[in-house]
Design a protein around this motif. Sequence first.
Motif, PDB file in Angstrom:
ATOM      1  N   LEU A 192     -35.321 -60.210  32.196  1.00 50.00           N
ATOM      2  CA  LEU A 192     -34.561 -60.315  33.871  1.00 50.00           C
ATOM      3  C   LEU A 192     -35.457 -59.268  34.615  1.00 50.00           C
ATOM      4  N   THR A 193     -35.462 -59.684  35.649  1.00 50.80           N
ATOM      5  CA  THR A 193     -35.815 -59.430  36.857  1.00 50.80           C
ATOM      6  C   THR A 193     -34.049 -58.725  37.662  1.00 50.80           C
ATOM      7  N   THR A 194     -34.367 -57.567  37.865  1.00 50.44           N
ATOM      8  CA  THR A 194     -33.764 -56.416  37.659  1.00 50.44           C
ATOM      9  C   THR A 194     -33.806 -55.141  38.938  1.00 50.44           C
ATOM     10  N   VAL A 195     -32.772 -54.560  39.046  1.00 54.47           N
ATOM     11  CA  VAL A 195     -33.025 -53.747  40.455  1.00 54.47           C
ATOM     12  C   VAL A 195     -33.376 -52.669  39.371  1.00 54.47           C
ATOM     13  N   ARG A 196     -34.062 -51.785  39.025  1.00 57.94           N
ATOM     14  CA  ARG A 196     -34.161 -49.685  38.376  1.00 57.94           C
ATOM     15  C   ARG A 196     -33.694 -48.807  39.347  1.00 57.94           C
ATOM     16  N   GLN A 197     -32.482 -48.798  38.161  1.00 55.50           N
ATOM     17  CA  GLN A 197     -32.263 -47.181  38.994  1.00 55.50           C
ATOM     18  C   GLN A 197     -32.522 -45.950  38.687  1.00 55.50           C
ATOM     19  N   PRO A 198     -32.992 -44.639  38.649  1.00 53.02           N
ATOM     20  CA  PRO A 198     -33.477 -44.275  37.587  1.00 53.02           C
ATOM     21  C   PRO A 198     -32.121 -43.045  37.562  1.00 53.02           C
ATOM     22  N   ALA A 199     -31.685 -43.576  35.847  1.00 53.11           N
ATOM     23  CA  ALA A 199     -30.633 -42.884  35.631  1.00 53.11           C
ATOM     24  C   ALA A 199     -30.674 -41.386  34.778  1.00 53.11           C
ATOM     25  N   VAL A 200     -32.165 -41.815  33.981  1.00 54.47           N
ATOM     26  CA  VAL A 200     -32.641 -40.806  33.190  1.00 54.47           C
ATOM     27  C   VAL A 200     -32.744 -39.363  33.806  1.00 54.47           C
ATOM     28  N   LYS A 201     -33.823 -39.728  34.989  1.00 54.21           N
ATOM     29  CA  LYS A 201     -34.020 -38.778  36.426  1.00 54.21           C
ATOM     30  C   LYS A 201     -32.744 -38.335  36.869  1.00 54.21           C
ATOM     31  N   MET A 202     -31.597 -39.263  37.300  1.00 58.08           N
ATOM     32  CA  MET A 202     -30.413 -38.405  38.437  1.00 58.08           C
ATOM     33  C   MET A 202     -29.599 -37.353  36.558  1.00 58.08           C
ATOM     34  N   GLY A 203     -29.845 -38.080  35.525  1.00 56.92           N
ATOM     35  CA  GLY A 203     -29.465 -37.361  34.414  1.00 56.92           C
ATOM     36  C   GLY A 203     -30.208 -35.587  33.803  1.00 56.92           C
ATOM     37  N   LYS A 204     -31.420 -36.049  34.285  1.00 57.67           N
ATOM     38  CA  LYS A 204     -32.266 -34.546  34.434  1.00 57.67           C
ATOM     39  C   LYS A 204     -31.773 -33.800  35.611  1.00 57.67           C
ATOM     40  N   ALA A 205     -31.788 -34.801  36.828  1.00 56.66           N
ATOM     41  CA  ALA A 205     -31.348 -33.558  38.345  1.00 56.66           C
ATOM     42  C   ALA A 205     -30.264 -32.834  38.276  1.00 56.66           C
ATOM     43  N   ALA A 206     -29.656 -33.554  37.295  1.00 55.20           N
ATOM     44  CA  ALA A 206     -27.854 -32.805  37.555  1.00 55.20           C
ATOM     45  C   ALA A 206     -27.849 -31.746  36.922  1.00 55.20           C
ATOM     46  N   ALA A 207     -28.824 -31.755  35.489  1.00 52.49           N
ATOM     47  CA  ALA A 207     -29.011 -30.756  34.492  1.00 52.49           C
ATOM     48  C   ALA A 207     -29.214 -29.513  35.150  1.00 52.49           C
ATOM     49  N   ARG A 208     -30.786 -29.385  36.268  1.00 50.26           N
ATOM     50  CA  ARG A 208     -31.094 -28.740  36.585  1.00 50.26           C
ATOM     51  C   ARG A 208     -30.266 -27.728  38.047  1.00 50.26           C
ATOM     52  N   LEU A 209     -30.325 -29.486  38.602  1.00 49.25           N
ATOM     53  CA  LEU A 209     -28.720 -28.702  39.766  1.00 49.25           C
ATOM     54  C   LEU A 209     -27.857 -27.734  39.321  1.00 49.25           C
ATOM     55  N   VAL A 210     -26.907 -27.845  38.322  1.00 52.82           N
ATOM     56  CA  VAL A 210     -25.736 -27.357  37.652  1.00 52.82           C
ATOM     57  C   VAL A 210     -26.368 -25.815  37.080  1.00 52.82           C
TER      58      VAL A 210
END
Length: 337
Positions: free
Chosen positions: A290-308
């Motif tokens: 499938l052609t798709t748009v990659r959304q950086p979900a894992v990176k977003m989760g790691k960034a949320a952990a760092r922010l908290v």
Amino acid sequence: MAPFITVKDVAREAGVSTATVSRVLNNTGPVGPETRTRIEAAIEQLGYHPNVVAQELVRGRSSVVGVLTQHNSTPFYGDILSGITDGLQGTAYQPLFAHGFWSSEKEHAALKLLISRRVDALIVLAGEIPDLDLLGLSERIPLVVVARVVKGLEKRCLRADNVQGGHLATRHLLDLGHRRIVHITGHLHSPLQLDAHDRLQGYRKALQEAGVDPRPEWVVEGDFTEASGHRAIVSLLQQEVQFSAVFAANDQMAYGARLALQQHGLQVPEAVSLVGYDDLTMSGYTLPPLTTVRQPAVKMGKAAARLVLSVLNKTRATLPAFTNELIVRQSTSKRPF
């Protein structure tokens, strides 16, 4: 069975009071070096293991970060949760998950449960809880929001640019010569469902830039599930809507759309090109990939952990910018007619 060793046993072995032992265990007061050495030797000799829960109660913290997600069976949110877990690994904190199932009532109940467990902070993934409720909650407990923007809490919200992502997907199909492009949206019933609204906005923006008038019948609302992608295509075919390409607002709906197309004798991409969104792991292994748009979900989760963690430690944090990426595979090709 070995006897259960208590603080009283340690105090007796070291020749001190239980209060002195507690000060050493919890680091809550001054203790002389010789006394500390005797207590530590007694702890080691007796094999004493402190009650972690009791220690944290004394310190006024739990070393737990509560995470309100929607449904752990949703691959996108599963990737975010993996990122949060990775981001907290090696720190003093562990995640505790609760699920809201896209229901304001259930989300409130889940938050109540997390708070009752004395979590030190909260990470909220999207959801239906009103902004004002989350803003009020942030005044009581450190709060970070992912995949949503809460008014008044923008500096603690992490989200990819879904308008840009929707534009990327549609622009790709336009560049291949497609002009009759269907868009299967996510939930549109709630203004809080920004992902669906923004991807639709990106779709319309790309069409308008190309001089294509977006027709109402080209937009079909789904609910981010495979079944809704399947229903959307069946409905379009029953209404005899003409199209040569489909942009689904997530990969799961794209899977359902591909099945419906195949069942009606329309091969992908020979008859209809298909684009998804999220780049789930399975998307590279579908037929065709499938052609798709990659959304950086894992990176977003790691960034949320760092922010908290930065909020808990009272350090300054910079919100990262998340870039979506078009992943071109074999489900798209030049317009066949």
